[in-house]
Enzyme design. Structure first.
Site, PDB file in Angstrom:
ATOM      1  N   ASP A  67      29.506  10.997 -48.536  1.00  0.00           N
ATOM      2  CA  ASP A  67      29.983   9.219 -48.460  1.00  0.00           C
ATOM      3  C   ASP A  67      30.455   8.577 -49.594  1.00  0.00           C
ATOM      4  O   ASP A  67      30.569   9.138 -50.423  1.00  0.00           O
ATOM      5  CB  ASP A  67      28.737   8.516 -47.945  1.00  0.00           C
ATOM      6  N   GLN A  77      25.999  13.431 -45.647  1.00  0.00           N
ATOM      7  CA  GLN A  77      27.175  13.419 -45.317  1.00  0.00           C
ATOM      8  C   GLN A  77      27.872  13.434 -47.625  1.00  0.00           C
ATOM      9  O   GLN A  77      27.724  12.857 -48.067  1.00  0.00           O
ATOM     10  CB  GLN A  77      27.147  11.537 -45.015  1.00  0.00           C
ATOM     11  N   CYS A 121      25.410   3.317 -45.865  1.00  0.00           N
ATOM     12  CA  CYS A 121      25.696   2.614 -45.904  1.00  0.00           C
ATOM     13  C   CYS A 121      24.811   1.313 -46.580  1.00  0.00           C
ATOM     14  O   CYS A 121      25.108   0.251 -47.229  1.00  0.00           O
ATOM     15  CB  CYS A 121      26.535   1.545 -44.827  1.00  0.00           C
ATOM     16  N   HIS A 159      31.068   4.203 -50.342  1.00  0.00           N
ATOM     17  CA  HIS A 159      31.893   2.838 -49.932  1.00  0.00           C
ATOM     18  C   HIS A 159      32.486   2.168 -50.888  1.00  0.00           C
ATOM     19  O   HIS A 159      32.425   2.094 -52.021  1.00  0.00           O
ATOM     20  CB  HIS A 159      30.436   2.042 -49.929  1.00  0.00           C
ATOM     21  N   ARG A 202      19.717  12.273 -37.644  1.00  0.00           N
ATOM     22  CA  ARG A 202      20.434  11.601 -36.348  1.00  0.00           C
ATOM     23  C   ARG A 202      19.297  12.393 -35.417  1.00  0.00           C
ATOM     24  O   ARG A 202      19.756  13.896 -35.969  1.00  0.00           O
ATOM     25  CB  ARG A 202      22.260  11.415 -36.636  1.00  0.00           C
TER      26      ARG A 202
HETATM   27 ZN    ZN Z   1      29.093   3.945 -44.270  1.00  0.00          ZN
END
Ligand code: ZN
Ligand code: ZN
Length: 642
Positions: A387, A385, A338, A389, A367
């Site tokens: 991912d 991920q 992010c 946004h 992680r």
């Molecule tokens: Zn995020």
């Protein structure tokens, strides 16, 4: 002695003496047949067993063998019976810890110097069978904690002693079955004969209290049911899950490997697994591009200060790896993508006209997971991920959630997942952002799902502190659920990073940020896919689509020609021109679950054709190479959509 009124819900009440037990009440209130099916009872939604003493007017709801809650009572009771059997067979050398019911079964933790063996399991099961048949009752007594500590101290049961001391109560309750007494608050079945079907499944090491610094105990897992048929069904499902286990198939199909030398929870993709992953990544990128997303790439580390601004150091540090020093500045591996996407956002001035901004990245994050929690591809320490946004104005939220759901379900469908459960998680107790923003966002998520015609359940208070979210659990071919997709609204990071855009009114506003992952992580999703398809991937996803095999050496040149031709048009092809029997080559290709085998003999060579054999053993008539190419192309298009 005064009387109390006891009834079975909506039935006639009965007067009983104060201090009567549930057993006495149910004996009077239920027919024999009803009682045989009654495992326990509910009082004000709490499950109690037959030993419970009644001191006031009570309405009892019988818990019957076909109620979902009855299984937990049964399985926990089975744990006591297992402990009794273990005690009888192995004597005082075995120390007992705890024995709860769990999803699909039960366990009991024992401390014993020698490991439990399969032969021990047989002995334990045989003894349990006898205990079950003798119909021993579960009885209950109470004792002061002081006396209980003395009792377990004398019996040299350190785990029980510790539990009592930690409970810190004046009195504790005990349940007795046969010669075994256990610290327990119940409830249990009335007697051991209720356990009609059980099986011990496996033994595994387990730390006392889950603490890696404490003793390692032996945890024996088992399951129990009210009838043999249900047990058999469950054991078959376990067998099927084992057959599909992605760790086993991953090895057999040469998809991925993990090595101590590299480190636990870190995946090495072998060529076939890497191919599978590339196919998924390419499809994912193409679909995103078609849906107006732009692709980003961002680094794996960033200055520690970034993680301070983002709040990860304060709220997420236990999942992050320690910092490293670069030119006397601290850096940390990224647990999430992010802040990097925000960095791209903040690299220029943004206007309302640009919105929605949709940025996606196959972003690899790291992680910390406890070593004991790692599991194949499903739980790892480094993963990628899928991912994205998305930055929107408040008035765009509902439409954008609709778009995301649309793309999400479309992609899942291509991978064969058409069945799912959807959850909407709402505002938790601790949260950031205004109440009106939360309400508006939650409403937008709801409306988008309704517009898409989706059924969903609400998980009250289960949202993240920064915004409401949608979670999608997919169901695989054998009906198991897997949490994959998540769509989260975020009011927090735009505030923390002072993100703005210029609105129509020429003033500065704060955008709404949406975090979204469809597959979750590529590692986990591929793990799920392997189990979903049991390794039998559809042609569009198969790492190797075609294996060419000759019958004798005289067709090597023609085999090579077919191989070249198929590779040239982009098919994933292997050739097996070893000097081996055809049957042997076919068997190997079948084990590898290759969709198409092309068998080449003298006839094929003479006619310029190939004979096609499918992985299920069927043969197709000989066809020209061009016809074969058309056939696979059509198949891939129908599976993949283009
Ligand atoms: Zn995020
Ligand atoms: Zn118990």
């Amino acid at each position: 002695m005064s009387n109390i009124k006891v009834s079975v819900h909506e039935g006639d009440f009965l007067e009983l003496a104060v201090g009567s037990t549930v057993r006495e009440a149910l004996e009077a209130l239920l027919s024999n047949k009803q009682r045989k099916q009654t495992v326990a009872a509910k009082i004000n939604n709490e499950i109690v067993d037959f030993t419970t003493v009644l001191t006031a007017d009570t309405v009892l709801t019988p818990v019957k063998t076909d109620d979902a809650e009855a299984l937990d009572v049964l399985r926990h009771s089975a744990a006591h019976i297992m402990a009794l059997a273990v005690r009888e067979i192995f004597g005082e050398n075995v120390k007992v810890a705890i024995g709860p019911a769990i999803e699909n079964g039960f366990y009991y933790d024992f401390q014993r110097d020698e490991a439990f063996t399969p032969e021990d399991f047989e002995k334990i099961e045989a003894r349990m069978e006898e205990i079950v048949r003798s119909g021993l009752p579960f009885t209950k007594t109470e004792m002061s904690s002081t006396d209980a500590v003395k009792k377990f101290g004398a019996e040299k049961e350190p785990f029980k002693t510790e539990l009592i001391q930690e409970l810190g109560r004046d009195t504790v309750s005990f349940y007795h079955v046969g010669e075994f007494t256990d610290l327990c608050k119940g409830p249990h079945v009335p007697n051991t004969s209720f356990i009609k079907a059980f099986k011990l499944l496996r033994v595994a090491g387990a730390y006392w209290r889950g603490d890696e610094k404490r003793d390692v105990l032996q945890r024996i897992y088992g399951t129990a049911f009210f009838d043999q048929k249900a047990l058999k069904k469950y054991l078959n499902a376990l067998e099927e899950a084992k057959r599909r286990d992605h760790r086993k198939l991953g090895k057999e199909l040469e998809l991925f490997t993990m090595q101590d030398e590299i480190g636990p929870g870190l995946i090495l993709w072998q060529p076939k697994g890497a191919q599978l992953r590339r196919l998924i990544e390419d499809y994912w990128k193409e679909e995103h591009y078609k849906h107006d997303y732009e692709l980003l790439y961002t680094p794996h580390i960033a200055r520690q200060a970034l993680w301070k601004t983002s709040g990860h150091l304060d709220f997420y540090s236990e999942n992050m790896y320690s910092s490293m020093d670069i030119d006397e500045v601290q850096y940390q591996l990224k647990p999430m993508n992010c802040p990097f996407h925000i960095g791209v956002y903040n690299s220029g001035k943004r206007s309302y006209r640009e919105f929605p901004i949709r940025w996606c990245e196959l972003g690899t994050v790291y992680r910390y997971e406890r070593a004991g929690a790692l599991h194949g591809l499903m739980r790892v320490r480094g993963f990628t991920q899928d991912d994205a946004h998305i930055f929107v104005r408040p008035d765009q939220l509902e439409d954008e959630i609709f778009n995301i759901l649309d793309l999400n379900l479309h992609i899942l469908k291509t991978f064969g997942f058409g069945d799912y459960d959807i959850y909407l998680s709402t505002r938790p107790e601790k949260y950031v952002g205004s109440d009106s923003n939360w309400e508006r966002a939650t409403e937008a998520l709801k409306l988008a799902m309704e517009k898409k015609g989706l059924d969903f359940e609400i998980d009250p208070g289960e949202g993240v502190f920064y915004g409401p979210k949608i979670d999608i659990k997919i169901k695989d071919q054998i009906g198991r659920s897997w949490q994959c997709s998540t769509i989260q609204v975020d009011f927090n990071l735009p505030e923390r990073f002072q993100m703005t855009y210029v609105g129509k009114d020429n003033a500065e506003h704060q955008p709404i940020m949406i975090h979204r992952a469809l597959m979750g992580s590529l590692e986990r999703f591929i793990g799920v896919l392997i189990e979903h398809y049991a390794g039998v991937f559809p042609t569009w996803l198969a790492p190797v689509q075609v294996r060419i095999m000759n019958i004798t050496d005289s067709q090597i040149d023609y085999s090579e020609k077919v191989y070249r031709q198929l590779r040239k048009v982009g098919f994933r092809v292997e050739k097996d021109v070893r000097n081996e029997k055809l049957n042997y080559k076919i068997r190997e290709a079948q084990v590898a679950k290759t969709p198409y085998m092309l068998i080449i003999g003298d006839n094929e060579k003479a006619d310029g054709t190939v004979t096609v054999r499918l992985r299920d053993g069927k043969n197709l008539p000989a066809m020209s190479i061009d016809d074969f190419i058309d056939k696979i192309r059509a198949e891939v298009v129908s599976e993949r959509g283009y």
